[in-house]
Design an enzyme around this catalytic site. Structure first.
Site, short mmCIF file in Angstrom:
data_model
loop_
_atom_site.label_atom_id
_atom_site.label_comp_id
_atom_site.label_asym_id
_atom_site.label_seq_id
_atom_site.Cartn_x
_atom_site.Cartn_y
_atom_site.Cartn_z
N HIS A 183 -69.60 -91.34 -22.92
CA HIS A 183 -70.37 -92.06 -21.89
C HIS A 183 -71.04 -91.07 -20.93
O HIS A 183 -72.17 -91.29 -20.52
CB HIS A 183 -69.46 -93.03 -21.12
N ARG A 193 -62.77 -104.05 -22.81
CA ARG A 193 -62.34 -102.69 -23.15
C ARG A 193 -61.13 -102.29 -22.31
O ARG A 193 -60.79 -102.96 -21.34
CB ARG A 193 -63.49 -101.72 -22.93
N TRP A 200 -69.81 -91.09 -30.85
CA TRP A 200 -70.25 -89.71 -30.63
C TRP A 200 -69.07 -88.85 -30.19
O TRP A 200 -68.87 -87.73 -30.68
CB TRP A 200 -71.36 -89.69 -29.57
N ARG A 256 -77.78 -105.78 -34.12
CA ARG A 256 -77.48 -107.00 -33.35
C ARG A 256 -78.14 -106.87 -31.99
O ARG A 256 -78.41 -105.77 -31.54
CB ARG A 256 -75.95 -107.09 -33.09
N ASP A 307 -76.19 -97.70 -27.62
CA ASP A 307 -74.92 -97.85 -28.34
C ASP A 307 -74.54 -96.53 -29.03
O ASP A 307 -75.42 -95.76 -29.42
CB ASP A 307 -75.07 -98.98 -29.37
N LEU A 367 -92.20 -95.70 -12.52
CA LEU A 367 -91.42 -96.39 -13.54
C LEU A 367 -90.57 -97.51 -12.92
O LEU A 367 -89.88 -97.30 -11.93
CB LEU A 367 -90.49 -95.39 -14.25
N ASN A 416 -71.92 -94.28 -27.89
CA ASN A 416 -71.27 -93.23 -27.08
C ASN A 416 -69.85 -92.95 -27.57
O ASN A 416 -69.42 -91.80 -27.64
CB ASN A 416 -71.18 -93.65 -25.61
N TRP A 438 -65.95 -105.98 -20.44
CA TRP A 438 -64.71 -106.04 -19.64
C TRP A 438 -63.48 -106.06 -20.53
O TRP A 438 -62.38 -105.81 -20.08
CB TRP A 438 -64.72 -107.28 -18.73
N SER A 497 -72.01 -104.72 -20.55
CA SER A 497 -72.20 -106.14 -20.83
C SER A 497 -71.04 -106.97 -20.28
O SER A 497 -69.97 -106.44 -19.97
CB SER A 497 -72.31 -106.38 -22.34
N GLU A 548 -90.77 -107.01 -30.30
CA GLU A 548 -90.53 -106.28 -31.54
C GLU A 548 -89.13 -105.67 -31.44
O GLU A 548 -88.64 -105.43 -30.34
CB GLU A 548 -91.56 -105.15 -31.70
#
Ligand code: FPP
Length: 235
Positions: free
Chosen positions: A29, A63, A17, A186, A12, A123, A14, A61, A57, A199
């Protein structure tokens, strides 16, 4: 599997910034995409075996069309430009989220990268696009209900494992630690089922400024904590 370390990140900040620099949000982004590359490259050296990144998320949409299109273009460009490196670095890429609203070209690239990296044992990277935890649960319940309807599954015999195995994250262990950048505290519908015992760490850093060194510090804090899974602590 022992030795797994799964970190989930809500990337979160971007937009802020970029706005703080008088730049369009999309610049934030694309700088965020540079951070993704840095973190993906650094993760194995920090002992991370599984990394799940929240990129878009089901709520995103809402946005502006310009921002949504810009993000979709960024995802396509990222896959095209970074695929070779991800493949050679032995990263396995999975995408989690619903496929319903994504454009065919992006879906094609996502499917291609998943197939190209399927056998990679380094990874285990999951990228959440058009993802919502509740939406994922609804899709899983629909699949399970269809099985019950077909007589392939008895409703009474449904277990947590069956549900977990029907989610987009089947095969992926639950996250040990969820990190959210930019100061918001959140979880925003991220890995709703999977984070029951995770955690949580909230940091003020905006995602484009987040570094592997900060991630390393968070891991140190994490290993200083004791996870109990509801049991009484020893001693
Ligand atoms: C949240 O910042 C960030 C997003 C909605 C997009 C995340 C996307 C990236 C990091 C880009 C590239 C990703 C990949 C996987 C290549 P925000 O826009 O909500 O920031 P704000 O809260 O400051 O407005």
């Amino acid at each position: 599997m022992s030795g797994d370390l799964h970190i989930g990140i809500i990337m979160d900040g971007n937009g802020r910034w970029a706005t703080r620099r008088g730049l369009p949000r999309l610049k934030g982004h694309s700088k965020g995409a540079d951070t993704v590359e840095h973190i993906v490259e650094s993760a194995p050296g920090l002992g991370i075996t599984h990394l799940t990144l929240f990129a878009f998320s089901t709520e995103n949409w809402k946005r502006s069309e310009r921002e949504v299109n810009g993000l979709m273009t960024l995802f396509k460009r990222y896959i095209t430009l970074k695929a070779e490196r991800l493949i050679s670095e032995n990263v396995r890429v999975r995408f989690i989220g619903g496929q319903d609203r994504l454009e065919p070209k992006l879906l094609e690239l996502m499917g291609w990268l998943e197939a190209e990296t399927r056998d990679n044992g380094g990874l285990q990277l999951s990228v959440a696009i058009n993802y919502g935890g509740r939406d994922e649960i609804v899709r899983a319940v629909q699949k399970l209900a269809a099985k019950v309807h077909m007589g392939e599954l008895e409703a009474e015999k449904l277990t947590e494992k069956e549900i977990a195995d029907t989610l987009d994250t089947a095969e992926i262990p639950d996250p040990d630690l969820i990190i959210r950048t930019s100061g918001e505290q959140r979880l925003s519908n991220f890995l709703t089922w999977q984070l029951a015992y995770s955690e949580l760490a909230f940091v003020d850093t905006l995602w484009p400024d987040f570094t592997a060194a900060e991630l390393d510090g968070l891991l140190e804090q994490y290993f200083g904590r004791e996870r109990r899974f509801g049991a009484v602590a020893a001693g």
